[in-house]
Each structure stands twice: as structure tokens, then as C-alpha cells.
Scaffold this motif. Structure first.
Motif, mmCIF file in Angstrom:
data_model
loop_
_atom_site.group_PDB
_atom_site.id
_atom_site.type_symbol
_atom_site.label_atom_id
_atom_site.label_comp_id
_atom_site.label_asym_id
_atom_site.label_seq_id
_atom_site.Cartn_x
_atom_site.Cartn_y
_atom_site.Cartn_z
ATOM 1 N N HIS A 185 52.786 11.222 -3.119
ATOM 2 C CA HIS A 185 53.831 10.227 -3.399
ATOM 3 C C HIS A 185 55.077 10.361 -2.536
ATOM 4 O O HIS A 185 55.868 9.429 -2.457
ATOM 5 C CB HIS A 185 54.239 10.313 -4.874
ATOM 6 C CG HIS A 185 53.215 9.761 -5.813
ATOM 7 N ND1 HIS A 185 53.046 8.413 -6.024
ATOM 8 C CD2 HIS A 185 52.293 10.381 -6.587
ATOM 9 C CE1 HIS A 185 52.062 8.228 -6.904
ATOM 10 N NE2 HIS A 185 51.587 9.403 -7.252
ATOM 11 N N CYS A 221 50.912 15.992 -6.205
ATOM 12 C CA CYS A 221 51.793 14.864 -6.586
ATOM 13 C C CYS A 221 52.735 14.551 -5.440
ATOM 14 O O CYS A 221 52.860 13.407 -4.995
ATOM 15 C CB CYS A 221 52.658 15.206 -7.787
ATOM 16 S SG CYS A 221 51.864 15.925 -9.181
ATOM 17 N N ASP A 258 46.526 8.800 -18.923
ATOM 18 C CA ASP A 258 47.139 9.125 -17.644
ATOM 19 C C ASP A 258 47.322 7.855 -16.811
ATOM 20 O O ASP A 258 46.407 7.021 -16.727
ATOM 21 C CB ASP A 258 46.223 10.111 -16.905
ATOM 22 C CG ASP A 258 46.860 10.691 -15.677
ATOM 23 O OD1 ASP A 258 47.150 11.889 -15.686
ATOM 24 O OD2 ASP A 258 47.054 9.938 -14.690
ATOM 25 N N ILE A 259 48.471 7.724 -16.198
ATOM 26 C CA ILE A 259 48.789 6.492 -15.463
ATOM 27 C C ILE A 259 47.813 6.261 -14.308
ATOM 28 O O ILE A 259 47.498 5.121 -13.968
ATOM 29 C CB ILE A 259 50.254 6.509 -14.945
ATOM 30 C CG1 ILE A 259 50.617 5.203 -14.248
ATOM 31 C CG2 ILE A 259 50.526 7.686 -14.044
ATOM 32 C CD1 ILE A 259 50.500 3.976 -15.109
ATOM 33 N N HIS A 260 47.300 7.345 -13.727
ATOM 34 C CA HIS A 260 46.354 7.186 -12.618
ATOM 35 C C HIS A 260 45.046 6.570 -13.096
ATOM 36 O O HIS A 260 44.453 5.740 -12.406
ATOM 37 C CB HIS A 260 46.098 8.541 -11.949
ATOM 38 C CG HIS A 260 47.333 9.151 -11.370
ATOM 39 N ND1 HIS A 260 48.087 10.077 -12.055
ATOM 40 C CD2 HIS A 260 47.968 8.945 -10.203
ATOM 41 C CE1 HIS A 260 49.118 10.418 -11.314
ATOM 42 N NE2 HIS A 260 49.080 9.746 -10.187
ATOM 43 N N HIS A 308 57.225 13.991 -15.563
ATOM 44 C CA HIS A 308 56.138 13.010 -15.644
ATOM 45 C C HIS A 308 54.940 13.482 -16.474
ATOM 46 O O HIS A 308 53.915 12.805 -16.520
ATOM 47 C CB HIS A 308 55.676 12.633 -14.242
ATOM 48 C CG HIS A 308 56.697 11.834 -13.485
ATOM 49 N ND1 HIS A 308 56.792 10.479 -13.586
ATOM 50 C CD2 HIS A 308 57.686 12.214 -12.645
ATOM 51 C CE1 HIS A 308 57.777 10.036 -12.826
ATOM 52 N NE2 HIS A 308 58.349 11.069 -12.239
ATOM 53 N N ALA A 363 45.549 3.009 -13.772
ATOM 54 C CA ALA A 363 45.630 2.238 -12.525
ATOM 55 C C ALA A 363 44.266 2.090 -11.863
ATOM 56 O O ALA A 363 44.162 1.490 -10.796
ATOM 57 C CB ALA A 363 46.603 2.903 -11.568
ATOM 58 N N ARG A 369 52.760 10.642 -16.830
ATOM 59 C CA ARG A 369 53.471 9.447 -17.307
ATOM 60 C C ARG A 369 54.062 8.701 -16.108
ATOM 61 O O ARG A 369 54.554 9.332 -15.170
ATOM 62 C CB ARG A 369 54.612 9.844 -18.250
ATOM 63 C CG ARG A 369 54.162 10.498 -19.538
ATOM 64 C CD ARG A 369 55.322 10.598 -20.529
ATOM 65 N NE ARG A 369 56.338 11.539 -20.097
ATOM 66 C CZ ARG A 369 56.364 12.831 -20.409
ATOM 67 N NH1 ARG A 369 55.401 13.343 -21.136
ATOM 68 N NH2 ARG A 369 57.332 13.614 -19.994
ATOM 69 N N PRO A 370 54.062 7.370 -16.151
ATOM 70 C CA PRO A 370 54.667 6.622 -15.043
ATOM 71 C C PRO A 370 56.187 6.721 -15.094
ATOM 72 O O PRO A 370 56.755 7.222 -16.074
ATOM 73 C CB PRO A 370 54.205 5.190 -15.302
ATOM 74 C CG PRO A 370 54.026 5.124 -16.778
ATOM 75 C CD PRO A 370 53.559 6.479 -17.213
ATOM 76 N N ALA A 371 56.843 6.193 -14.054
ATOM 77 C CA ALA A 371 58.303 6.298 -13.949
ATOM 78 C C ALA A 371 59.003 5.800 -15.209
ATOM 79 O O ALA A 371 59.930 6.434 -15.704
ATOM 80 C CB ALA A 371 58.772 5.518 -12.731
ATOM 81 N N ARG A 372 58.523 4.689 -15.724
ATOM 82 C CA ARG A 372 59.227 4.095 -16.868
ATOM 83 C C ARG A 372 59.109 4.920 -18.140
ATOM 84 O O ARG A 372 59.883 4.743 -19.075
ATOM 85 C CB ARG A 372 58.699 2.686 -17.137
ATOM 86 C CG ARG A 372 59.228 1.700 -16.131
ATOM 87 C CD ARG A 372 58.773 0.310 -16.451
ATOM 88 N NE ARG A 372 59.132 -0.586 -15.362
ATOM 89 C CZ ARG A 372 58.866 -1.870 -15.361
ATOM 90 N NH1 ARG A 372 58.233 -2.397 -16.368
ATOM 91 N NH2 ARG A 372 59.221 -2.624 -14.346
#
Lengths: 557, 126
Positions: free
Chosen positions: A270, A266, A225-227, A302, A230, A462-465
Motif C-alpha cells: 500500500h 501491508c 477482512d476488507i481484502h 487496521h 474486495a 479493517r478498512p480506513a473508515r
């Protein structure tokens, strides 16, 4: 001033319980207590067994802490992951929960009491006071930052050591109840790394979700997970107070505390008016027509299955006993959980997990089906089907190309004979409910008892990319995109005549199929369209400006 | 420019205006079937607008020139989000700007036609 000092309940002053009121962690050098609250001297001959509730109670409101949403209390809210009652000997795989979520069986339907709940699910249930389990809350499994052996917890819950399993898993006592005395000081105190937020490793044993690996897509290629990548932890968003009403984090969540928790979703975090919460990146979603955000949950792009693949089979901690070392877990291990996409009650599209029940039940006159507990089935099934360990595997091996009608018909007749409860015995699997037609064959009964249970997917994010749409509109709007067109359906654990129903999200009309297909066609020429409209706009504006200038100079003359 | 092409341009302009009505009130962007029809109408219309403006360069009065500039600018405004230069939230403003400027242009065209018709009637009366 009177208002400020007298009427407001200031938590730091009014609490019955000890608090440091510091943001720093409290160093837990504690004495264990027995169930009557007496301090245990581990070095004494034959010391009493420890009790977690009594050990924590001098400083913490354990009654409040063992309830809450996490402990099974509070309002039902949006549907979440069910528990699966699994029994291979009777081919039972029943999604159930004590909460009133759709398409689930209730523990009471199967006469599951606190003891049998703990036996079946205690391994991945942190405990609570909602009456579902006899195991007390295991504070250590979530709050002990280091040294908790989750595999050992599973082993000892399976062995029925509900009250001691947390201490054994934490390494404080062994299976015989002997204390690890070198860890205790002369006062009988032990240092435990107990934290309010013990990090993601404390949550993941019960909340892991894994896409099944393939040779082309091995586990080591999967991102977390992107969080978490990070540096965040689960409880940064899924917060709670001592009541353990852990914020679930979906939009429109009504929290039992009546506090506004919208910023912990979310969108709330954001997409706030003033920007992302605490610097959370505010997405631009460049080129994305705004109505997509009205029609699709953030997780639609995402999280969940990627759009270019067909539906993915997944394992979850609770359903597939993740955390337990096993050589037997493979892609066929039930329950079969599939990730797909669905439009939920709020009208938005989002990723969901689906699973279909398998098992036996009794059809009553109203058309309702009451499941039969595996314990009651073992004798009649052993008598007719001669199953030892795994009904599906053993029967399938015996069929040699035939279907299972005859065997299951015989089993249904035997169940009718041996179970005294009212109702017509039925077998359900593959989304179908089958009953004896009285002439040696099986007939399909119209019932939603075998229909799919669905619950939303939120993680991993998932992150933006890496999100759907990062590759442009044609990530979704093209014939190569399979997320809406992949048919997902149940699988019968045994072969029966007739085709099983499988449908894609498009078949289910979660979006207008014709509109969808025509957009996919239009998007084929999108790049040409961009160039064409840009050129037209440049020529038209320059021509318009020239015409205006001419008309002005003409009038001036 | 041939008369039938001029009439076709006006007809498509009216159709584009009509098919954008489901996108009202402001804040509810045009979507789905109506957006598809709007795009299908807009595709030939875009080149016809260019043709009209360049063919009628010398004969446009102030009102007509303003009308066509409004329509052209409207076309320009929608290209910005179309090529992906705007974020989702600001796209609302660009889409609305496109709509209102185009409506203004069509309105000015109508005004220009009304003025021309009144002028013709006055001349005939004389």
C-alpha cells in the motif's frame, strides 16, 4: 545470447515435474494410487487404500511441497500462533510449538512424537515433513475447492485415521475404506476441482479468528477482512511456490527463497514509492503525524481490538477446534486468548494475542520447569482429587467458598510420589507457579514458565473508515480510549490466596504514560486550537504582507 | 506595544526555535515532550506575533517586514497539516517548511537587530 539460453535455469523447461505453464487451472481427472504407487481400480474387489503422496507424486514434487514454512520447515521467523495441548482432566493448557518462539513449551518436553502430535493437532495441521507429525501432507484440505468436509476430517483425525482422513473428508472413500465408485469413470479416474488457489474457504477452516460474541455484539454484525470483501483471496498476499514457503507478510520478512517479498506486506503493497501495488489504495492518513507510521504497525489501527473497548477474548481455529460442530464451545472454553496491544522486538506497537499456560511441571535445580504430560498425571490426580472429566469444574464445585490450596498441595505430594523424574512438582495457572512449602501450604515460585505467550494479530483487516483514528485523534488520545489503559491479566483456573497480576500496556511502559496522559489532555482542546492557530496565521500573514508592502513603498519614496 | 510584550514575544520566539531543535535533522519530525513544550510556547506566541505585526505596521523596514512575513508564513504552513489537509507523507514537507521559514524569519530579525545596532554605533561615533 549464450547467457540467456544456456545459463539461466528456465523453470518451464528445466522442471522434472509436469507443468501446463498456463494461468488457467488444470482439470484434474486423476487416478488414485496406493502407497506403493500402483494405480487403484475402485471397482476391483477389495481395492487398496489410497495414498495422497503417491497419488500426487507423478505430477508434483510432493517432497518439496510437504515442507516449507507451511509444513513446519524453513526458518522460525517472527513468532506465530502456538498449538495448545489441552486436557481438561488434568487442567492442562500448554502453548507449544517446535519452532523456537519465546515462552512456548517444546513438544519434546512432553515426549510428544509424530503419532501423538497427529492425534492432538492433526485435525488442524495440514501435515508436513518437519518431523512433527506422522500424517502426510493433506493436499486436498488446501487445494480441493469444493467438497471437502472439514468436520469429517476432524472426526477421523480424532479417531486416528490419519492417512485416510483426507480421502474420507473429500468423500472419495467412507470410514470403512469403500470407494464412492459412481464418482469414478471406467478407467478409475475421478474429477477433482483441485486448484493452486482454492480461495479463502480453503484457508479459513484452520485460520479463522473470532471475537467472542456478546448480546450487544453478535456475530452477524462482524465484518470480514476488507481484502476478502474486495474479492481478494488469502494467497494473493500469502504466496508461495511449490516449496510452500508461504509468505507470512510481515515487514522485514526474510523469505527462505532469498527473493524480495517486501511488496507482499501491508506497507510494501500500500505504501510503495510509486503508489499502491497493482492499484492497491495508497493511504493518505490525512492529519496523522508521520511518526505514527514509524511507531505503530499498520495492524495497530487496521486490525486487532478497537480502541474504545476493553481487551477482547477470542477463539482461534486451532486452539478452539473451530470447524467442528459443537454445542459445548462457549465463552469459558479454554484456552483463554485475549487480544491486546504490545510493542514488539522491532520497537513498534501492534495488536497481539495473549494466552497463559495452565498445567503441572517439575522444577529443576536451575529453576527451569519441565511440563508433565497429561498421561502421566491422570493416575495421581485421579487418586487424590477424584477427577473424572474436568479438573477445574469438578474441583471448583467442591470448594464451596474455600481456596484450592489443600487439594492442589495433596496432588503435588502425590505427583512427587508417583512420578520418578527428578524435580519438584509445581502447578502453574493464572501466571503463577505454585509448589508445596513442605508445611501443607503452597508457595509461589519465581519463574517465567507461567508467563504469557504473545503472537501478533494481522487479520481481519479493517478498512480506513473502520480503522482506529477514522474518528479523529481522540479515538486514541482521550480518556475514553481504553486500549492502552485496560488491564489484561491471567485468570487462575482454581482459586488461590493472593491477587493475580494484571497490567495494562501503559503499566508495562510500552508507551510513556505521563506523555500519553498529557497528550490526551492537550487533545481535549484540539478543535479550539485549530481555529485559534488558523485565525492567528491569517491575521499574521495578512499583517506581514501589508507591512512588507508598506516598507517597500516607503523605500520607494 | 509595551516593551515587555515585545521582549516576551522575542523570548518566546527564541524558546520556540530552541524547542524545535530535537526535530532536527530534517526527516525526524518533532515529537513527544519537546513537541508538547513547543506547542505550549507557540500558543501565546501566535497571538503575540499578530499583535507585533499589527502594532508595528508603520515602523517596519524591509528586513524586519520580511522577517515577520517569514515567521507568519511559517505559522500558516503548520496550520495546513494541523487542520488535517495533508497526507502523512506530505506532512513532512509542511512541517519542515514551517521550521525553515520560521528559522529564516528569526534569522532575519537577528540581522535586522544587528544592522540597527551597527547604525546606532555609527551615529554615536559621529
Amino acid at each position: 545470447m549464450a547467457f540467456l539460453s544456456g545459463n539461466l535455469p528456465l523453470l518451464g523447461q528445466d522442471s522434472t515435474w509436469k507443468r501446463t505453464d498456463s494461468d488457467g487451472p488444470y482439470f484434474h481427472s486423476i487416478q488414485l494410487r496406493d502407497s506403493s504407487g500402483r494405480v487403484i481400480d475402485p471397482s476391483a474387489p477389495d481395492p487398496a487404500l489410497p495414498d495422497l503422496s503417491a497419488t500426487c507424486a507423478p505430477c508434483h514434487d510432493v517432497v518439496a511441497a510437504s515442507g516449507g514454512l507451511h509444513g513446519g520447515g524453513g526458518p522460525d521467523g517472527k513468532a506465530g500462533e502456538p498449538w495448545f495441548l489441552m486436557d481438561a482432566r488434568t487442567a492442562t493448557s500448554l502453548p507449544m510449538h517446535h519452532r523456537s518462539w519465546p515462552a512456548l513449551f517444546k513438544p519434546v518436553d512432553l515426549a510428544i512424537d509424530g503419532a501423538s502430535w497427529s492425534e492432538a493437532f492433526g485435525r488442524h495441521d495440514a501435515g508436513g515433513n518437519a518431523g512433527t507429525t506422522i500424517a502426510g501432507s493433506d493436499c486436498l484440505v488446501c487445494h480441493l475447492a469444493e467438497g471437502y468436509d472439514f468436520a469429517k476430517r476432524i472426526e477421523h483425525f480424532d479417531a486416528g485415521h490419519f492417512s485416510t482422513a483426507p480421502f474420507i473428508a473429500a468423500g472419495l472413500i467412507d470410514a470403512e475404506g469403500n470407494y464412492d465408485t459412481p464418482r469414478f469413470d471406467s478407467d478409475g479416474r475421478i474429477n477433482l476441482d483441485l486448484l493452486a488457489d482454492a480461495g479463502p474457504d480453503a484457508c479459513l477452516p484452520c485460520h479463522t479468528v473470532r471475537n467472542l460474541e456478546t448480546a450487544e455484539n453478535p456475530r452477524w454484525l462482524h465484518d470480514e477482512d476488507i481484502h476478502l470483501s474486495a474479492g481478494m483471496t488469502c494467497v494473493d498476499c500469502h504466496r508461495s511456490g511449490i516449496a510452500h514457503h508461504i509468505v507470512r507478510g510481515y515487514e522485514g520478512e526474510s523469505h527462505p527463497s532469498d527473493l524480495d517479498v517486501s511488496s507482499l506486506s501491508c506497507r510494501g503493497c500500500h505504501m510503495g514509492d510509486g503508489g499502491g501495488h497493482q492499484g492497491a489504495p495508497k493511504p493518505l492518513h490525512q492529519g496523522l503525524p508521520p511518526f505514527h507510521l514509524e511507531e505503530i504497525h499498520c495492524t495497530g489501527c487496521h486490525s486487532g481490538p478497537v480502541v474504545t473497548s476493553s481487551a477482547i477474548r477470542q477463539w482461534t481455529s486451532r486452539a478452539h477446534r473451530l470447524g467442528e460442530p459443537s454445542q459445548k464451545r462457549d465463552s469459558t472454553t479454554p484456552p483463554r486468548i485475549i487480544a491486546s496491544i504490545w510493542r514488539d522486538d522491532s520497537g513498534k506497537l501492534g495488536p497481539v494475542r495473549l494466552a497463559w499456560p495452565d498445567g503441572w511441571g517439575l522444577l529443576d535445580e536451575s529453576g527451569a520447569i519441565r511440563p508433565i504430560a497429561p498421561d502421566l498425571l491422570r493416575r495421581p490426580l485421579r487418586k487424590t482429587l477424584r477427577v473424572r472429566a474436568n479438573l477445574a469444574k469438578e474441583i471448583s464445585a467442591r470448594l464451596s467458598g474455600k481456596d484450592a490450596t489443600e487439594l492442589i498441595h495433596a496432588a503435588l505430594l502425590e505427583i512427587d510420589e508417583s512420578i520418578e523424574e527428578e524435580g519438584v512438582p509445581v502447578f502453574f495457572s493464572g501466571g503463577r507457579v505454585l509448589a508445596s512449602d513442605g508445611a501443607g501450604a503452597l508457595s509461589e515460585v519465581s519463574s517465567d514458565a507461567a508467563s504469557a505467550v504473545r503472537w501478533p494479530i494481522a487479520h481481519p483487516v479493517r478498512p480506513a473508515r473502520a480503522a482506529t483514528g477514522a474518528g479523529g485523534c481522540t479515538d486514541c488520545h482521550s480518556s475514553a480510549s481504553r486500549w492502552l489503559s485496560t488491564a489484561v491479566g491471567p485468570m487462575s483456573i482454581l482459586p488461590f490466596p493472593g491477587a493475580l497480576g494484571a497490567s495494562s500496556p501503559l503499566d508495562e511502559n510500552i508507551v510513556d504514560g505521563n506523555s500519553w496522559r498529557s497528550w490526551s489532555l492537550l487533545f481535549g482542546g484540539r478543535d479550539v486550537g485549530k481555529v485559534y492557530f488558523s485565525l492567528c496565521a491569517i491575521l499574521a500573514i495578512s499583517g506581514g504582507l501589508l507591512a512588507l508592502w508598506r516598507s517597500l513603498t516607503e523605500e520607494h519614496r | 506595544m509595551k516593551k515587555w510584550l515585545s521582549l516576551l514575544t522575542l523570548l518566546l520566539l527564541l524558546l520556540a526555535a530552541l524547542t524545535s531543535i530535537p526535530g532536527l535533522p530534517p526527516g525526524v519530525d518533532l515529537r513527544g515532550r519537546w513537541l508538547q513544550i513547543h506547542l505550549i510556547v507557540a500558543t501565546p506566541l501566535a497571538i503575540l506575533i499578530v499583535a507585533w505585526i499589527w502594532f508595528h505596521q508603520v515602523r517596519l523596514d524591509l528586513v524586519k517586514a520580511s522577517a515577520w512575513l517569514g515567521i507568519s508564513t511559517g505559522l500558516g504552513l503548520i496550520v495546513i497539516p494541523m487542520v488535517g489537509l495533508t497526507g502523512t507523507e506530505s506532512t513532512h514537507h509542511w512541517v519542515q517548511g514551517h521550521g525553515w521559514l520560521s528559522f529564516l524569519g528569526v534569522g532575519l530579525l537577528g540581522l535586522s537587530a544587528a544592522m540597527a545596532s551597527r547604525k546606532k554605533v555609527t551615529e554615536l561615533k559621529r
